[in-house]
Motif scaffolding. Structure first.
Motif, PDB file in Angstrom:
ATOM      1  N   SER A   1       0.844  -1.196   0.000  1.00  0.00           N
ATOM      2  CA  SER A   1       0.000   0.000   0.000  1.00  0.00           C
ATOM      3  C   SER A   1       0.875   1.240   0.000  1.00  0.00           C
ATOM      4  CB  SER A   1      -0.896   0.040   1.238  1.00  0.00           C
ATOM      5  OG  SER A   1      -1.785  -1.033   1.243  1.00  0.00           O
ATOM      6  N   PHE A   2       0.476   2.231  -0.760  1.00  0.00           N
ATOM      7  CA  PHE A   2       1.143   3.525  -0.777  1.00  0.00           C
ATOM      8  C   PHE A   2       0.158   4.554  -0.252  1.00  0.00           C
ATOM      9  CE2 PHE A   2       3.485   1.181  -3.947  1.00  0.00           C
ATOM     10  CZ  PHE A   2       4.795   1.536  -3.677  1.00  0.00           C
ATOM     11  N   ILE A   3       0.594   5.357   0.710  1.00  0.00           N
ATOM     12  CA  ILE A   3      -0.236   6.440   1.228  1.00  0.00           C
ATOM     13  C   ILE A   3       0.580   7.711   1.138  1.00  0.00           C
ATOM     14  CG2 ILE A   3      -1.451   7.372   3.222  1.00  0.00           C
ATOM     15  CD1 ILE A   3      -1.866   4.539   4.183  1.00  0.00           C
ATOM     16  N   GLU A   4       0.030   8.710   0.501  1.00  0.00           N
ATOM     17  CA  GLU A   4       0.721   9.985   0.360  1.00  0.00           C
ATOM     18  C   GLU A   4       0.393  10.882   1.538  1.00  0.00           C
ATOM     19  OE1 GLU A   4       0.350  11.917  -3.401  1.00  0.00           O
ATOM     20  OE2 GLU A   4       0.356  10.022  -4.471  1.00  0.00           O
ATOM     21  N   PHE A   5       1.397  11.604   2.023  1.00  0.00           N
ATOM     22  CA  PHE A   5       1.211  12.540   3.113  1.00  0.00           C
ATOM     23  C   PHE A   5       0.375  13.714   2.637  1.00  0.00           C
ATOM     24  CE2 PHE A   5       2.445  16.431   5.309  1.00  0.00           C
ATOM     25  CZ  PHE A   5       2.174  16.079   6.615  1.00  0.00           C
ATOM     26  N   GLU A   6      -0.589  14.088   3.448  1.00  0.00           N
ATOM     27  CA  GLU A   6      -1.393  15.278   3.186  1.00  0.00           C
ATOM     28  C   GLU A   6      -1.386  16.102   4.461  1.00  0.00           C
ATOM     29  OE1 GLU A   6      -5.291  14.391   1.655  1.00  0.00           O
ATOM     30  OE2 GLU A   6      -4.550  12.599   0.668  1.00  0.00           O
ATOM     31  N   GLU A   7      -1.185  17.409   4.344  1.00  0.00           N
ATOM     32  CA  GLU A   7      -1.081  18.272   5.522  1.00  0.00           C
ATOM     33  C   GLU A   7      -2.253  18.114   6.472  1.00  0.00           C
ATOM     34  OE1 GLU A   7       0.352  22.334   5.585  1.00  0.00           O
ATOM     35  OE2 GLU A   7       0.995  22.039   3.520  1.00  0.00           O
ATOM     36  N   ARG A   8      -3.432  17.926   5.936  1.00  0.00           N
ATOM     37  CA  ARG A   8      -4.608  17.825   6.800  1.00  0.00           C
ATOM     38  C   ARG A   8      -4.634  16.524   7.597  1.00  0.00           C
ATOM     39  NH1 ARG A   8      -8.221  14.477   4.553  1.00  0.00           N
ATOM     40  NH2 ARG A   8      -8.013  14.012   2.359  1.00  0.00           N
ATOM     41  N   LEU A   9      -3.834  15.532   7.183  1.00  0.00           N
ATOM     42  CA  LEU A   9      -3.769  14.255   7.896  1.00  0.00           C
ATOM     43  C   LEU A   9      -2.570  14.254   8.836  1.00  0.00           C
ATOM     44  CD1 LEU A   9      -4.444  11.649   5.063  1.00  0.00           C
ATOM     45  CD2 LEU A   9      -6.020  12.403   6.831  1.00  0.00           C
ATOM     46  N   VAL A  10      -2.801  14.571  10.088  1.00  0.00           N
ATOM     47  CA  VAL A  10      -1.711  14.517  11.056  1.00  0.00           C
ATOM     48  C   VAL A  10      -1.451  13.061  11.417  1.00  0.00           C
ATOM     49  CG1 VAL A  10      -0.973  15.199  13.363  1.00  0.00           C
ATOM     50  CG2 VAL A  10      -2.237  16.802  11.931  1.00  0.00           C
ATOM     51  N   ARG A  11      -2.509  12.267  11.465  1.00  0.00           N
ATOM     52  CA  ARG A  11      -2.376  10.826  11.716  1.00  0.00           C
ATOM     53  C   ARG A  11      -2.946  10.080  10.520  1.00  0.00           C
ATOM     54  NH1 ARG A  11      -1.489   9.438  17.310  1.00  0.00           N
ATOM     55  NH2 ARG A  11      -2.280   7.349  16.949  1.00  0.00           N
ATOM     56  N   LEU A  12      -2.155   9.168  10.009  1.00  0.00           N
ATOM     57  CA  LEU A  12      -2.627   8.357   8.888  1.00  0.00           C
ATOM     58  C   LEU A  12      -3.570   7.278   9.403  1.00  0.00           C
ATOM     59  CD1 LEU A  12       0.720   8.040   6.917  1.00  0.00           C
ATOM     60  CD2 LEU A  12      -1.251   9.446   6.350  1.00  0.00           C
ATOM     61  N   PRO A  13      -4.491   6.810   8.573  1.00  0.00           N
ATOM     62  CA  PRO A  13      -5.493   5.832   9.016  1.00  0.00           C
ATOM     63  C   PRO A  13      -4.931   4.407   9.093  1.00  0.00           C
ATOM     64  CG  PRO A  13      -5.826   6.345   6.707  1.00  0.00           C
ATOM     65  CD  PRO A  13      -4.718   7.256   7.200  1.00  0.00           C
ATOM     66  N   LEU A  14      -3.860   4.257   9.865  1.00  0.00           N
ATOM     67  CA  LEU A  14      -3.222   2.954  10.060  1.00  0.00           C
ATOM     68  C   LEU A  14      -2.966   2.749  11.546  1.00  0.00           C
ATOM     69  CD1 LEU A  14      -0.546   3.220   7.230  1.00  0.00           C
ATOM     70  CD2 LEU A  14      -2.608   1.817   7.173  1.00  0.00           C
ATOM     71  N   ASP A  15      -2.924   1.487  11.967  1.00  0.00           N
ATOM     72  CA  ASP A  15      -2.673   1.173  13.367  1.00  0.00           C
ATOM     73  C   ASP A  15      -1.206   1.342  13.727  1.00  0.00           C
ATOM     74  OD1 ASP A  15      -5.335   0.478  13.768  1.00  0.00           O
ATOM     75  OD2 ASP A  15      -4.975  -1.628  13.247  1.00  0.00           O
ATOM     76  N   LYS A  16      -0.957   1.672  14.978  1.00  0.00           N
ATOM     77  CA  LYS A  16       0.398   1.788  15.506  1.00  0.00           C
ATOM     78  C   LYS A  16       1.126   0.458  15.313  1.00  0.00           C
ATOM     79  CE  LYS A  16       2.880   2.585  19.794  1.00  0.00           C
ATOM     80  NZ  LYS A  16       2.782   2.929  21.214  1.00  0.00           N
ATOM     81  N   GLY A  17       2.365   0.519  14.837  1.00  0.00           N
ATOM     82  CA  GLY A  17       3.168  -0.687  14.663  1.00  0.00           C
ATOM     83  C   GLY A  17       2.666  -1.629  13.584  1.00  0.00           C
ATOM     84  N   SER A  18       2.041  -1.078  12.536  1.00  0.00           N
ATOM     85  CA  SER A  18       1.460  -1.938  11.493  1.00  0.00           C
ATOM     86  C   SER A  18       2.212  -1.901  10.165  1.00  0.00           C
ATOM     87  CB  SER A  18       0.001  -1.532  11.255  1.00  0.00           C
ATOM     88  OG  SER A  18      -0.065  -0.204  10.753  1.00  0.00           O
ATOM     89  N   VAL A  19       3.321  -1.149  10.093  1.00  0.00           N
ATOM     90  CA  VAL A  19       4.026  -0.953   8.824  1.00  0.00           C
ATOM     91  C   VAL A  19       5.400  -1.618   8.873  1.00  0.00           C
ATOM     92  CG1 VAL A  19       5.014   0.802   7.287  1.00  0.00           C
ATOM     93  CG2 VAL A  19       2.775   1.172   8.339  1.00  0.00           C
ATOM     94  N   ASP A  20       5.716  -2.387   7.829  1.00  0.00           N
ATOM     95  CA  ASP A  20       7.017  -3.063   7.742  1.00  0.00           C
ATOM     96  C   ASP A  20       8.106  -2.141   7.209  1.00  0.00           C
ATOM     97  OD1 ASP A  20       6.259  -5.774   8.520  1.00  0.00           O
ATOM     98  OD2 ASP A  20       5.092  -5.771   6.675  1.00  0.00           O
TER      99      ASP A  20
END
Length: 83
Positions: A18-37
């Motif tokens: 999955s690729f998620i692009e940073f957006e200024e309005r998103l301070v927290r991405l919609p992913l769980d803590k410790g879920s990214v490899d």
């Protein structure tokens, strides 16, 4: 924006990516803590997000990464990262 696809490489065939692009309005991405490899910061992204958001991106990436995972930062070798 989020894009998902399955890799086509021989060693990792069928691994969901999955690729998620940073957006200024998103301070927290919609992913769980410790879920990214693995997280990547693409070339030119440091300039695009600006110094103010640079720390936010690193903080959020730190929250999302699993223990002992990797954050790959690609930059132009003639440039320095914001302090």
């Amino acid at each position: 924006a989020q894009t998902e696809f399955k890799s086509k490489g021989s060693r990792d065939q069928g691994v969901p990516i999955s690729f998620i692009e940073f957006e200024e309005r998103l301070v927290r991405l919609p992913l769980d803590k410790g879920s990214v490899d693995v997280a990547m910061l693409q070339p030119g992204a440091a300039d695009a997000i600006g110094p103010k958001n640079f720390r936010l991106v690193f903080r959020e990436t730190s929250r999302l990464l699993k223990p002992n995972s990797r954050f790959l930062v690609f930059i132009d070798s003639t440039r320095k990262l914001p302090a």
